[in-house]
Write an enzyme that holds these catalytic residues in place. Structure first.
Site, short mmCIF file in Angstrom:
data_model
loop_
_atom_site.label_atom_id
_atom_site.label_comp_id
_atom_site.label_asym_id
_atom_site.label_seq_id
_atom_site.Cartn_x
_atom_site.Cartn_y
_atom_site.Cartn_z
CB THR A 25 -0.93 0.01 1.23
OG1 THR A 25 -0.15 -0.15 2.42
CG2 THR A 25 -1.95 -1.12 1.14
CB THR B 178 7.84 1.83 2.76
OG1 THR B 178 6.95 2.60 1.93
CG2 THR B 178 9.25 1.91 2.16
CB SER B 179 3.10 0.84 4.45
OG SER B 179 2.13 0.57 5.45
CB SER B 180 2.22 -4.34 2.79
OG SER B 180 2.68 -5.13 3.87
CG MET C 103 7.82 -4.00 4.15
SD MET C 103 6.43 -2.88 3.92
CE MET C 103 5.56 -3.71 2.59
#
Length: 368
Positions: A62, A79-81, A226
């Site tokens: 995301t 870097t975000s999910s 991550m």
């Protein structure tokens, strides 16, 4: 069938949905935590494909490059999910929450995991800390739309969140190089679960039980999370890191693929914490491949050339460090120890820091 029931059935068929979490997974709609546009999905352009991915057991990225604008063709670091649901459940199984537990989550992400915890334990018992203010704001919004109100704060997850302590459980959703002392102080008699590792090998969960100010536990799983943003491993395209410098050449009789198998790579990562590798297969069906090593500071690299049926392999090393020599030394040390499996290693954390040991806490190994 596309919807939350598809996800439930997919997880059940894999044997990945414990009975204790089935009602939660069925009740919390993942779609409420996924943006209209994500890496590989666009609701407006193709709502059916968007939903298919959302309700599948796959991770959904995301954010890339910490939310910074990324030019066309530039390297995109995830870097975000929203993590793969079966992996989330694997971690929650290790966490082993009980009714009434107060839980700290480090790394809110989309808020989906916090929603699961809030559904199972009650929102008053769930606290989540997120380093990225924009990610935290979206997570709060997602949670509100889904009908949950756990406490979400902005901060460095290594500092925990003293406002909700003491916790019975801490779950971290990013890879850590070290277990912060703060977590032990805020979870003085409970359990901590986090992805853990080094730049060389980060494919382990560390599951630690805290008693009398000391945490002790072991390693399992094959997670791919991550990094804690302040202690990331190196990354990038090879073309951005290698500029046709000429290194020192030699040969080795160690097949390069042997050093990156899980057990030796885990051991190597205890000793060489700031080097990462990439295995690149030739695109001509020859079976040949190149194993690259890079230091996190981008000052050193090494290659080992693999060819089927070869007895020796060409090595090239460049920079202030001889990376292959370092990896070779660690690999041979692992071999001389009797090729121990990762399951034989343990991790202890106390006021003096963390140490990894083999078979017995008195037998420390590596530099960590």
């Amino acid at each position: 069938m596309t919807g939350r029931h598809q996800l439930v059935e997919s997880l059940v068929s894999k044997g990945a949905l414990p009975g204790a979490w089935r009602h939660t997974v069925a009740s919390v709609d993942r779609a409420l935590f996924i943006p209209d546009v994500f890496e590989g999905g666009n609701f407006t352009a193709d709502p059916e494909a968007w939903a298919q991915k959302v309700y599948s057991d796959v991770p959904v990225v995301t954010q890339v490059n910490d939310g910074r604008d990324t030019p066309e063709g530039a390297f995109r670091l995830s870097t975000s999910s929203s993590s793969m649901p079966s992996i989330m459940l694997e971690m929650l199984g290790l966490l082993d929450v009980r009714d009434g537990d107060t839980v700290l989550e480090v790394g809110t992400g989309t808020g989906y995991n916090a929603a699961w915890l809030a559904h199972r334990l009650g929102e008053r018992n769930v606290f989540s800390v997120e380093v990225d203010a924009a990610v935290a704001a979206l997570a709060r919004q997602n949670l509100k739309h889904a009908g949950f109100g756990p406490t979400v704060v902005i901060g460095d997850g290594r500092d925990g969140h003293p406002g909700g302590a003491p916790y019975q459980r801490i779950i971290c959703t990013c890879t850590m190089r070290a277990i912060p002392r703060t977590w032990l102080e805020q979870c003085p008699a409970g359990r901590i679960v986090t992805p853990w590792g080094s730049s060389f090998f980060s494919g382990s969960y560390a599951t630690l039980d805290v008693v009398d100010g000391e945490a002790r536990g072991g390693f399992s799983g094959s997670p791919a999370f991550m990094w804690d943003r302040s202690h990331r491993a190196g990354s990038g395209r090879i073309a951005e890191l290698y500029h046709h410098e000429e290194g020192e050449k030699s040969t080795t009789d160690i097949a390069p693929q042997n050093v990156i198998q899980d057990d030796p790579a885990f051991f190597t990562g205890l000793n060489i914490t700031d080097v990462w590798y990439r295995w690149c297969e030739a695109d001509d069906d020859s079976g040949e491949a190149t194993l690259w090593f890079f230091s996190d500071d981008r000052k050193s690299w090494a290659t080992v050339e693999y060819a089927p049926d070869a007895e020796t392999y060409e090595v090239e090393q460049y920079g202030p460090r001889a990376l292959w020599d370092e990896v070779r030394t660690a690999f041979l040390a692992w071999y001389e120890l009797g090729k121990p499996e990762r399951s034989r290693f343990g991790l202890s954390v106390d006021g003096d820091g963390q140490r990894v040991w083999l078979d017995d806490p008195r037998h420390a190994v590596g530099r960590r």
